[in-house]
Design a protein around this motif. Structure first.
Motif, mmCIF file in Angstrom:
data_model
loop_
_atom_site.group_PDB
_atom_site.id
_atom_site.type_symbol
_atom_site.label_atom_id
_atom_site.label_comp_id
_atom_site.label_asym_id
_atom_site.label_seq_id
_atom_site.Cartn_x
_atom_site.Cartn_y
_atom_site.Cartn_z
ATOM 1 N N MET A 77 0.845 -1.190 0.000
ATOM 2 C CA MET A 77 0.000 0.000 0.000
ATOM 3 C C MET A 77 0.878 1.236 0.000
ATOM 4 O O MET A 77 1.762 1.377 0.853
ATOM 5 N N PHE A 78 0.606 2.156 -0.950
ATOM 6 C CA PHE A 78 1.369 3.392 -1.051
ATOM 7 C C PHE A 78 0.403 4.545 -1.312
ATOM 8 O O PHE A 78 -0.542 4.406 -2.093
ATOM 9 N N PRO A 79 0.649 5.718 -0.688
ATOM 10 C CA PRO A 79 -0.205 6.891 -0.937
ATOM 11 C C PRO A 79 0.259 7.621 -2.189
ATOM 12 O O PRO A 79 0.783 8.736 -2.135
ATOM 13 N N ILE A 80 0.024 6.990 -3.359
ATOM 14 C CA ILE A 80 0.522 7.558 -4.605
ATOM 15 C C ILE A 80 -0.151 8.896 -4.898
ATOM 16 O O ILE A 80 0.446 9.797 -5.485
ATOM 17 N N HIS A 81 -1.394 9.030 -4.457
ATOM 18 C CA HIS A 81 -2.085 10.316 -4.525
ATOM 19 C C HIS A 81 -2.337 10.801 -3.108
ATOM 20 O O HIS A 81 -2.386 10.014 -2.162
ATOM 21 N N SER A 82 -2.507 12.113 -2.963
ATOM 22 C CA SER A 82 -2.625 12.685 -1.623
ATOM 23 C C SER A 82 -4.061 12.885 -1.167
ATOM 24 O O SER A 82 -4.310 13.038 0.028
ATOM 25 N N LYS A 83 -5.022 12.876 -2.087
ATOM 26 C CA LYS A 83 -6.408 13.142 -1.712
ATOM 27 C C LYS A 83 -7.333 12.257 -2.540
ATOM 28 O O LYS A 83 -7.014 11.880 -3.674
ATOM 29 N N GLY A 121 -3.961 14.617 -6.893
ATOM 30 C CA GLY A 121 -2.770 15.092 -6.201
ATOM 31 C C GLY A 121 -1.661 14.058 -6.227
ATOM 32 O O GLY A 121 -1.314 13.465 -5.196
ATOM 33 N N LEU A 122 -1.088 13.827 -7.411
ATOM 34 C CA LEU A 122 -0.042 12.826 -7.552
ATOM 35 C C LEU A 122 1.171 13.192 -6.708
ATOM 36 O O LEU A 122 1.665 14.313 -6.761
ATOM 37 N N SER A 123 1.683 12.216 -5.949
ATOM 38 C CA SER A 123 2.876 12.407 -5.130
ATOM 39 C C SER A 123 4.035 11.681 -5.797
ATOM 40 O O SER A 123 4.062 10.449 -5.838
ATOM 41 N N ARG A 139 7.037 11.489 -4.832
ATOM 42 C CA ARG A 139 7.834 10.768 -3.840
ATOM 43 C C ARG A 139 7.226 9.400 -3.551
ATOM 44 O O ARG A 139 7.925 8.387 -3.515
ATOM 45 N N SER A 140 5.889 9.364 -3.377
ATOM 46 C CA SER A 140 5.234 8.086 -3.101
ATOM 47 C C SER A 140 5.256 7.172 -4.324
ATOM 48 O O SER A 140 5.329 5.942 -4.186
ATOM 49 N N LEU A 141 5.187 7.761 -5.526
ATOM 50 C CA LEU A 141 5.308 6.953 -6.733
ATOM 51 C C LEU A 141 6.678 6.275 -6.775
ATOM 52 O O LEU A 141 6.788 5.112 -7.182
ATOM 53 N N ARG A 142 7.705 7.007 -6.357
ATOM 54 C CA ARG A 142 9.041 6.392 -6.296
ATOM 55 C C ARG A 142 9.051 5.246 -5.298
ATOM 56 O O ARG A 142 9.680 4.212 -5.525
ATOM 57 N N TRP A 143 8.339 5.403 -4.170
ATOM 58 C CA TRP A 143 8.266 4.315 -3.195
ATOM 59 C C TRP A 143 7.663 3.052 -3.830
ATOM 60 O O TRP A 143 8.181 1.944 -3.646
ATOM 61 N N SER A 144 6.566 3.254 -4.562
ATOM 62 C CA SER A 144 5.898 2.086 -5.164
ATOM 63 C C SER A 144 6.805 1.423 -6.201
ATOM 64 O O SER A 144 6.837 0.196 -6.320
ATOM 65 N N GLU A 200 -0.299 9.756 -15.750
ATOM 66 C CA GLU A 200 -0.440 11.020 -15.024
ATOM 67 C C GLU A 200 0.920 11.594 -14.666
ATOM 68 O O GLU A 200 1.127 12.810 -14.742
ATOM 69 N N PHE A 201 1.862 10.721 -14.277
ATOM 70 C CA PHE A 201 3.224 11.169 -13.989
ATOM 71 C C PHE A 201 3.842 11.835 -15.222
ATOM 72 O O PHE A 201 4.456 12.908 -15.139
#
Length: 837
Positions: free
Chosen positions: A47-53, A72-74, A76-81, A338-339
């Motif tokens: 589980m990753f918060p790829i978007h913020s909202k 709200g694409l993140s 940083r979180s996309l890099r985590w995933s 989206e990225f």
């Protein structure tokens, strides 16, 4: 809303399902479409918060809810995933870890919302059937879940996963509450518990002397628990929290302004924050808008962007893997398009699927898909700060090692991956040991990172200036290179954050009523106590018994030693008076010697007179022994000299009185009593009376003699050197014996005062004893009430006064007649009756 969603999902999941035949097999139906997946023999969910909202949607309970959409694409979180995919591919290429086993994955976007996190957990534990390669129905194997980054979500998810005994390894949920194994028995994490972080931050704050700090926390378990633990730790260390602010998850502009106003009005210059960057960002933006400066943030690991591996330990091949992302490559990543549009400011054909993207922005330029990520510099492909990525690395490899041990060591059918997760212990390629304690936590190790602005206008960079390691002894846990720190404004001078300035040496802290202990006034230390101005010294320290505070009250100095000395004025006067008494006594003796053949001298028993004069000289000299510093020889000397000389003096007076009485009785017809009190008997009587006192003094000196003491209880600022009596009972015997002889002598002399004689010596003895007794009776209250060295002065005064009283009353009339009235110094005058011619 979350409750209704969960109920609806449970109803749909618990509804009738037909799985008895191949025709009834259902494909995997995830509750949300934003899933990156790849099949394998064992599947890891993450589980990753790829978007913020998340985007709100209407729930009408008449149809299945739509797929959740987020915005709200993140990056940083996309890099985590993406790192999760990278590490799984590495494990699949590793011939020694899980050999002949292919790991798959299912990566979910939780959008930082608890609702989607709960839906993801339900998707994992429901595990719908699908056809396998042989055409039979099977359930994909998901032994564990990696995530969630939110502590609050992790608490909810863990309770759901507990139903099926599915463990979860979090890479970012640090709330200490998750260490409760009664509530979360299958929860593990690769990020240290906040209990370590709170201790580290409190120790850091106290290291720099910041005793007045403000706290900020997100409105979740991480923020609230973090503030509570930090407050408890820092309060225990002696600091105070100026204010506590909880930042709402969706704050209004007015709420943000109120928070910033509270911070602006407070005197606290150091702010401690427990929140992720999404929660703290509105506050920081408002601070910038209002141009609030002079504040220093102590940030938690949730947003400080610290790292355990930083540039020193790059992950080989990771940057190339990140840059290999393509918008339509396999496996399909719904967030890749989206990225691409966000980074390259272009748009794809709107007919193409957009996955979960809900806030697509149309750009004028069309995307070709051939743009190069290598040509961009974003947080996505920035591999210099990989703190969370490293935690994901440890989580994935911990899961792989647990699965590996489960597969090669399984001898009992009841063995589960949970048992082997608890036993995980391996070393990463960067040299760090990975293991879980009994609470499912790793050791608490943190880098202390300083945000430093590039003086040439470049981007902010992060300098590691210290380290905290909870596995070390307490005195070695915190290490800070203070010279490497750059404070706000580029200053090298450490900022100050206190409610009240430190008290200067010689002052103590007086707490202000109704305010925290860190707010105080500085008041001077009391006499006998000091303070040296140390930060953590709230009270003045009493000086040792033999020391006293200096006028500045910042150090203890030797106390003033006090005793009656020859050199001071009062002592010199007493010594002069004593010598004067000796001189007067010697003068009288000389007069008597020169006139020893005269009737007056012979008639007054010259032998007893000279013995009395000698004893009076010794009495005057005895007073000198009371002057000067008491010592082991001076204390016994002054007490025994006093007792013996006065006993001798009173023995002589007693004999003189008896001589007068016997002489009168000898004039009566038929009385022969005088022959029993001739000179030999007189000398024997004096000897016996003195010997008794001498025996008492010998007993005193041999059993418990007087000794010098330091009197520290009479005055706090001085030490009085004085003589202790030793045996009080024997001292009482000495005084009592002298008193008895004086009283007996006074009574006899009083009875003989009116005997018919021109020169009745009994009358003068009566006066002398009257003065003697009056002086010593007055001495008792004066002795008791006189402080310090004046006690000795009173005793010397009593000795001198009583000695002068005897000398003047007994010998002054005789000397007057001998010198000034020689006509009366005849036998005829002395033999005549009183008043005769």
């Amino acid at each position: 809303m979350l409750v209704f969603q969960v109920i609806a999902l449970l109803l749909s999941l618990l509804g009738p399902r037909h799985t008895s035949s191949e025709e009834e097999c259902q494909p995997w139906q995830d509750l949300d479409s934003a899933v990156v997946h790849k099949d394998g023999q064992v599947i890891l969910a993450a589980m990753f918060p790829i978007h913020s909202k998340s985007v709100e949607q209407e729930l009408n309970f008449r149809s299945m809810p739509d797929k959740r959409k987020c915005k709200g694409l993140s990056l940083r979180s996309l890099r985590w995933s993406q790192s999760m995919i990278f590490f799984i591919e590495e494990i699949n290429r590793n011939p020694t870890l899980l050999p002949n086993i292919t790991l798959g994955y299912r990566i979910y976007d939780t959008c930082w919302t608890m609702a989607l996190s709960a839906r993801t957990a339900l998707s994992v534990i429901s595990q719908p059937l699908k056809r396998n390669s042989t055409g039979a129905c099977s359930s994909p194997t998901i032994p564990l879940l990696i995530g969630d980054p939110s502590s609050s979500s992790s608490m909810s998810i863990s309770r759901l996963l507990n139903l099926n005994k599915v463990p979860m390894i979090s890479y970012f949920a640090s709330c200490a509450c998750l260490s409760d194994k009664m509530q979360y028995p299958y929860f593990f994490r690769t990020i240290p518990s906040d209990s370590y972080q709170a201790s580290a931050m409190a120790r850091l704050v106290m290291h720099f002397g910041w005793t007045w700090v403000g706290t900020f926390g997100a409105d979740d378990a991480y923020g609230r628990t973090g503030i509570d633990m930090f407050t408890a730790e820092v309060t225990h260390l002696g600091a105070c929290v100026a204010f506590r602010v909880i930042i709402p998850k969706s704050p209004t502009q007015q709420q943000i302004q109120d928070i910033v106003k509270l911070m602006k009005d407070s005197t606290a210059r150091v702010l401690v924050g427990f929140a992720i960057e999404e929660d703290i960002q509105p506050v920081l933006e408002e601070m910038v808008r209002q141009n609030i400066t002079g504040r220093l943030w102590v940030a938690s690991e949730a947003w400080v962007t610290s790292t355990l591996i930083s540039n020193k330990y790059p992950i080989p091949g990771f940057k190339d893997f990140l840059q290999s992302l393509r918008p339509f490559s396999e496996p399909y990543n719904p967030s890749a398009q989206e990225f691409w549009e966000t980074v390259f400011q272009c748009s794809f054909n709107t007919s193409l699927p957009l996955g979960s993207m809900a806030d697509q922005v149309q750009y004028n330029r069309m995307c070709t898909g051939e743009e190069r990520i290598q040509d961009t510099e974003t947080i996505y492909n920035d591999v210099s700060q990989l703190r969370v990525t490293y935690n994901i690395y440890k989580a994935v490899f911990a899961a792989a090692h647990a699965l590996h041990n489960l597969l090669i060591c399984q001898t009992q059918e009841s063995s589960t991956v949970i048992k082997y997760l608890k036993e995980v212990n391996f070393t990463t390629e960067f040299g760090d040991s990975v293991y879980f304690d009994k609470y499912g936590n790793p050791p608490g190790t943190y880098d202390i990172v300083n945000w430093q602005k590039d003086p040439r206008g470049g981007p902010m960079h992060f300098a590691t200036v210290g380290r905290f390691d909870s596995s070390l002894p307490p005195e070695q846990q915190l290490l800070i290179h203070q010279d490497a720190i750059v404070w706000p404004g580029g200053s090298k001078e450490m900022p100050v954050s206190v409610c009240s300035a430190s008290c200067q040496p010689g002052y103590r802290k007086a707490p202000r009523k109704g305010e925290p202990i860190c707010c105080y006034d500085c008041v001077p230390c009391a006499e006998g106590s000091i303070s040296n101005g140390e930060v953590y010294q709230p009270e003045c320290t009493l000086c040792p018994e033999d020391l006293w505070s200096n006028p500045q009250r910042d150090s203890c100095v030797d106390k003033q030693i006090e005793f009656l000395s020859f050199t001071e004025g009062f002592g010199m006067a007493l010594a002069a008076t004593s010598i004067l008494g000796v001189a007067a006594t010697v003068t009288v003796a000389v007069i008597f010697i020169r006139h020893k053949d005269t009737p007056l001298v012979r008639a007054n028993n010259s032998e007893l007179s000279f013995l009395l004069l000698m004893s009076l000289s010794l009495c005057f000299l005895c007073a000198l022994t009371f002057l000067g510093q008491p010592s082991r020889w001076a204390c016994p000397l002054r007490r025994t000299a006093f007792g013996l000389t006065f006993a001798l003096c009173l023995s002589c007076l007693l004999s003189k009185t008896l001589v007068v009485l016997m002489a009168f009785r000898a004039t009566l017809p038929g009385n022969n009593a005088a022959r029993w009190f001739r000179p030999p008997q007189q000398r024997f009587g004096v000897f016996i009376c003195s010997a008794i006192q001498c025996a008492v003094c010998v007993a005193w000196l041999t059993t418990s003699p007087p000794y010098p003491v330091k009197n520290t209880w009479l005055y706090r600022d001085r030490i009085i050197l004085e003589c202790h009596l030793g045996s009080v009972a024997l001292f009482g015997c000495v005084l009592g014996y002298i008193g008895c002889m004086a009283a007996f002598c006074f009574i006899l002399a009083f009875l003989a005062r009116k005997l018919p004689d021109n020169f009745n010596e009994a009358k003068f003895i009566t006066f002398s004893m009257l003065i003697f007794c009056a002086v010593w009776i007055a001495y008792i209250p004066a002795y008791v009430s006189s402080p310090g060295k004046f006690t000795v002065a009173v005793e010397i005064f009593a000795i001198l006064a009583s000695s002068f009283g005897v000398l003047l009353c007994i010998f002054a009339p005789k000397c007057y007649i001998i010198i000034f009235m020689p006509q009366k110094n005849t036998k005829k005058y002395l033999m005549s009756q009183k008043g005769g011619r």
